[in-house]
Structures are given as structure tokens and as C-alpha cells.
Design an enzyme around this catalytic site. Sequence first.
Site, PDB file in Angstrom:
ATOM      1  N   ARG A  80       2.064  -5.447  14.418  1.00 49.03           N
ATOM      2  CA  ARG A  80       1.236  -6.647  14.421  1.00 49.03           C
ATOM      3  C   ARG A  80      -0.161  -6.316  13.906  1.00 49.03           C
ATOM      4  NH1 ARG A  80       4.709  -7.396  18.807  1.00 49.03           N
ATOM      5  NH2 ARG A  80       5.293  -9.568  19.281  1.00 49.03           N
ATOM      6  N   HIS A  83      -3.089  -7.667  18.341  1.00 51.48           N
ATOM      7  CA  HIS A  83      -2.246  -7.628  19.547  1.00 51.48           C
ATOM      8  C   HIS A  83      -1.093  -6.621  19.410  1.00 51.48           C
ATOM      9  CE1 HIS A  83      -4.287 -11.074  21.371  1.00 51.48           C
ATOM     10  NE2 HIS A  83      -4.239 -11.644  20.178  1.00 51.48           N
ATOM     11  N   ARG A 120       3.897 -11.423  27.525  1.00 50.72           N
ATOM     12  CA  ARG A 120       3.376 -10.232  26.842  1.00 50.72           C
ATOM     13  C   ARG A 120       1.860 -10.200  26.963  1.00 50.72           C
ATOM     14  NH1 ARG A 120       1.693  -8.038  21.742  1.00 50.72           N
ATOM     15  NH2 ARG A 120       2.712  -6.029  21.304  1.00 50.72           N
ATOM     16  N   ASN A 156      -5.424 -16.073  25.922  1.00 50.97           N
ATOM     17  CA  ASN A 156      -6.183 -14.836  26.129  1.00 50.97           C
ATOM     18  C   ASN A 156      -6.702 -14.776  27.554  1.00 50.97           C
ATOM     19  OD1 ASN A 156      -5.923 -13.936  23.435  1.00 50.97           O
ATOM     20  ND2 ASN A 156      -7.757 -15.043  22.791  1.00 50.97           N
ATOM     21  N   PHE A 169     -10.550 -16.406  10.776  1.00 51.65           N
ATOM     22  CA  PHE A 169      -9.858 -15.414  11.584  1.00 51.65           C
ATOM     23  C   PHE A 169      -9.696 -14.069  10.864  1.00 51.65           C
ATOM     24  CE2 PHE A 169      -6.183 -13.504  13.799  1.00 51.65           C
ATOM     25  CZ  PHE A 169      -6.723 -13.480  15.075  1.00 51.65           C
ATOM     26  N   HIS A 348       4.530 -18.398  19.049  1.00 52.45           N
ATOM     27  CA  HIS A 348       4.023 -19.339  18.041  1.00 52.45           C
ATOM     28  C   HIS A 348       3.437 -20.546  18.754  1.00 52.45           C
ATOM     29  CE1 HIS A 348       3.451 -21.859  14.671  1.00 52.45           C
ATOM     30  NE2 HIS A 348       4.663 -22.360  14.562  1.00 52.45           N
ATOM     31  N   ARG A 367      -3.777 -21.814  13.513  1.00 50.47           N
ATOM     32  CA  ARG A 367      -2.780 -21.017  14.232  1.00 50.47           C
ATOM     33  C   ARG A 367      -1.383 -21.614  14.067  1.00 50.47           C
ATOM     34  NH1 ARG A 367      -4.383 -19.959  20.296  1.00 50.47           N
ATOM     35  NH2 ARG A 367      -3.000 -18.155  20.094  1.00 50.47           N
ATOM     36  N   TYR A 371       1.015 -18.242  12.839  1.00 52.82           N
ATOM     37  CA  TYR A 371       1.985 -17.523  13.665  1.00 52.82           C
ATOM     38  C   TYR A 371       3.372 -17.525  13.039  1.00 52.82           C
ATOM     39  CZ  TYR A 371      -1.210 -16.805  17.547  1.00 52.82           C
ATOM     40  OH  TYR A 371      -2.250 -16.373  18.327  1.00 52.82           O
TER      41      TYR A 371
END
Length: 700
Positions: A80, A83, A120, A156, A169, A348, A367, A371
Site C-alpha cells: 500500500r 497504511h 484493520r 482514522n 492527497f 473502499h 476517496r 480506493y
Amino acid sequence: MSSRRKIAGNGSTPNADSDRGVASDGALRQEGEFLTTAQGVRLPDTDHSLKAGERGPTLLEDFHLREKITHFDHERIPERVVHARGAAAHGVFESYGTAKKVTKAQFLTKKGQQTQVFVRFSTVLGSRGSADTVRDTRGFAVKFYTDEGTFDLVGNNIPVFFIQDGIKFPDIIHAGKPHPDREIPQAQSAHDTFWDFVSLHTEATHHVMWNMSDRGIPRSYRTMEGFGVHTFRLVNDSGETALVKFHWKPVAGIHSLVWEEAQIAAGVDPDFHRRDLADSIDAGIFPEYELGIQVMPDDGTDSFHGIDLLDPTKIVPEELAPVQLVGKLTLNRNPTNYFAETEQVAFHTGHLVPGIEVTNDPLMQARLFSYLDTQLTRLGGPNFAQLPINRPRCPVNDMFRDGMHQHAVHPGLAPYRPNSIDGDLPRPASAGQGGYVQVPRAIEGPAVRANPASFDDHFSQATMFYRSLTPIEQVHIIEAFTFELGKCYEQAIKERELIVLSKVDTDLCEQVAAGLGLPAPAGEPANDVTTSPALSQVVTEPGPIAGRKIGVIADANADLAGVAILRGVATELGAAVHVIAPVGGVLGRGRTKQIVERTLLTARSIEFDAVVVAGGTAPTNDIKLVLLLQEAFRHCKAIAAWGTGQDILEDAGISLAAPGVVLGKKVDEDFTASMVTALGLHRAWDRAELVMLSAVPPAG
């Protein structure tokens, strides 16, 4: 010019032998004065995505956004990009049934409804091989396998983000990642490019305050709060809508490491958080979190008490919109295989179920694209949803065909609609049949790259956050800024960030400036902010001690019966006792026999939430014991001793009269009760006046 060589610019001088960006050695060069697309088209703006009006949704026609994000998403294979360092667990979510008024999502509305989940946790900046305890934002991503489809709440441990628009981003991550010339520093923000970016993009100020606070170094995933970050739209059975923010409240409380602990852990146990999560579940001490929502009216303004709900750098204080608890998450099973589950899980933000919709938050809008695109590279194609960890737990009939890694063997001849060959199946579902039908809403406005004026306030909530903390928490922020900026080489970056801090709080700016040996610039911080006590992590009432670890110093001469009593009390409350002795093996025999779980060589203070010296333990001049006790004392942890164990504390230079030091003649009800109280307070912060948390370890 700094003592380090000057940081190179983004471009390079055009080669005299080439007018096409190809150098004499054949290498492609980036050149030219203007920012362009990959096709060479000059760009007027790379900070704002193209939206339908300042407050409207992002438009698919924004080719620059798609190109920029797509290229960013495909930068790493297969790790990734962000993350990468993660830990995960299976669990179950049980609904309280209290959300029925605001949403029709079945997994939230039926009291007692249980939904399987996979969660996760992760750091953002580091690679898979980096340490757990670096100062960083943590991911808190939850995959709900609901009967209506998969819902991913990808959040987060900090409720705000660095940027307001997803088009930035790639920029913030590039700035935070290691410098591209040396690939250092790993998993850290204490370097020039990060602080260059956030001091130039002052919308990052609020998030930076959270990251520099104790929230940036959580004690464990068990004691880490989680947030959905964005504002979502919920829809109930009657079609009524409300705007909400999601919160995860850890049942074990919200606690953090102190900076020295985090540094020690990164060296002696870089898997500190991953190990704690797995060990807790193996021990049957299951991490628990309650899901809560802040509910605001969906009145068309997308604002609440003057707070722009589409701005991901803003929070809604809990005092204005209390968090309403709607269910509990329990993590009760560790993954069987890290790669198959933790590494291959694909989250996602566009995985939604009926009753939950997105808003026009420009970070959220990006986003929704990013994703899905990321998984195509990481997991080898469009069929990643067929991997076991990603499979929905409900019927799937999507009419998608073929592609890399296709696991399904599709029957029928007509993967299209309508058809007369396969009985016109599958057919669409109406809203009444569980179909996902968005609430109709007007979308209009000129195509512009701009933000609404309400996005321009970059400092008032940063001020609110800082002034809502206790003095010791503010000291930690001051030390964090001083450390991080002290690692920067470029003087101009330090000076620019001090200007930013001067707009947050005068005392904060002056103290950081003093630590850097620089003059403090004059600023005009807001003086009329209302503080939010809910933002402080410091507790005044003891919380639960389940999952906490108590290290007990003992040897063959120790009062092992007392150790057994203490172990029994701790076990009953869900805490664990680990006996620490000079050498391994077993102490004593019979009913008082104690297994040595740690030796002075393998133990370090960071592992324990409290350290106790058993009565009868023989004095020793072993520096490892002295170091362990002094570290625990310096980090304001609970310290205890009974009987002659007090002599060992004094020999190590521990003040017996200091706050958070529990003493007793023997292990009786009063001693264990005082011990549990001290442990439940997490730290004896009053002790911080006696020690310097940032002090170096004692010599010797």
C-alpha cells in the site's frame, strides 16, 4: 544555506543537447517553468478539484484530478502507498437498535442484530517494515459484512485531516514520506518536506495539532479512539435525512504513550501495537469499542452552529452534538494468515448500504474514486471482491465477467439487461426491495476550482483543540513541535511554521520558538474560542484495567503468596501479571509457585502499565532493574511495593512520597484497591512536576 546540502527543486535545468526533456544520457527529465499534466497541458490550479459550485460535488470530467490520483494510486507495487504497516482482527458488531430514527441500514436498526466485521489498524506514513509506535495518524478501518451488502467505515484515530480537497492527497503524502533522494527518514514527519508542506498549506494546522498531541502515539489499538472523519448523510425508512459523524469509543479508555516510551518501543519492540492486539485477543481480553454518531439536521446548509460540515479539517465539539451510542464492536479472533487477510483486505469508502450516503465533502468525493482504483493495482484486477476476506456475506449477482483472477464460474448466456434468454435475470431492486436509491437532491452551480469562503478558517479549531487540553498535554505538544522542527534543516521552514503557531496560541508559539532558539513572531490567535473538555485524554476518575499489564519484580526469596493474591485480583479484572526475575524458570513450589514470564534481560518498562516490587525480594545493584524502575517512574506509571520491596524502590532513587506510588506492609484489600485505582488512572500526571518526561535515561 543550511549545513546540509540545499534541497533540490522539483525540476532540473534543461539539457542543452535536448529540447524534448531527454538528456544526453538518454534519461527523461522533468523540466519547464509551469506545472502541467502528464501530457504537457499547463495547469492553473492543483489545489482544488472541479466541482459543481463551491459547495457542490466533484465532477467526473475533472481529468486532472483523475490523472493525478490515478498516478499516485499506482506508485507502489504491491505494498500500500499509505497504511502499509497494519494489524487486524475479526470480530462482531452488535446493534443497540438506537439508530432506527435516523437510518434504515438494517445492521444499525435492529436491536441485538449481530454483524461480522474485519478491522484493520495501521500507521499512515511507514512501510510494512517500520515501527508501530512512530508519531503518526492511525487508520481505523472497519468492514461490516451486512445482510444488505458490505459497508466499509474507513476512518482514522484523528477526526480531521490535513487537507480539505482530495486532489491534494498525493501532495501531503509525498511531503510526509521519506525524502526521495535518500529514502529517509522512515515513518516520521520530523523532516523538511513535511513541515514545508503544512506550513504552506495552513488548512493542515488543525490536524497537525492532533498529530503533535498524545493522540499521535497511542498506547495501544485497544485504547485508541476512531473517527469516520467525514460527514455522512443517513436516511431512515420514511425518507428523512440527517447528517452524522461516526465515532468509535474504546471501552478500555483513551490513552497514549509518552514520547520516550514510543522511542524505546520502536527500538526494542517495533511490533508493540501489533503484539498487544494479538496477545489481548489470545488471552480472551477482547478489545471493545462503542460506535456513536453525532446527529445534525440536514437543512440544506451543510453547516451546524457555524461549522462547515463539508470541511474535513473541522470537528463538531461533542458539547454541541453529543455522541449517541448505537452499537458495540468486539474483536474476538486473530487472523489465520497475515497475507490472505490483513494484507489482501480491500476497503473502499464507496462500499455503502441503503440508509448511508456520502456528502459533497471534496476529500470524500476524491476517496470515492481513489480506493477502488488502488485495488486494481494492489490486487491484480477488478475481481478483488472475490478474495475470501473481501467477499460479501450476502447473495451477489453483478453481471461482471472475466478479468484477472476470476474465481466464479458464471452460468447463463446473457450478462446484460434486459434479456429474454436468462429469464430477464438478474433484475433491479426497488427501494422497497432493498435497492440502494440515493435521496434526490438538487445539484447545480458553475464548474469551478474553488472552495467556499467557510473553508478559509484554518486556525480557530486548532486553537480550540490546544486550549481544551490539560497543562501536561500542552507541554507534550510544545515538546513535539520543538522536536519535529528541530529536525528540519531549513531555517525558513522553521520560521514559517512559527508564524502558523502564532495564529494558534501565543504561549505555544513562544515556547516552541524558545526551544528552537528563534524569535517568536507576533500573531493574532483567536481569543473567543469555546473549549471542549471532551478533547482531553486525561482522566480524573479511574477507568477499567482490563488488558493492562502489571510487572512484578520478584525472586526466590520474595513473598510469593502475595504475588499470587495480586495475580488473582488482576485476573478477575481482566489484567495480566507478569513476574520479572533475575533469571528464568519457576519461583517457589506448591500453591504459591510462580512462573517467571520475564527476566531483567528481556523486560523493559514500556511493556507494563504498572511495576510492583514484591516484599522479600533481595536487593540488587543490577542496572537493568534500576533502569526499568526509573523509566516507569519517569513515565508517570503506577509504581508499588510491599514490605521490604520499598527498600528496592528507594535504592533505585524512587521517591516513596511521589504521586502514584502505592505502598503497603502486605498484599491486602487496601493495597490491591489502591493499586487498581492507580492503574485505572493510567498515569500519575501530578508526578510530572517532579520529573522531566523528556529527560535522558540515568547514567550508568
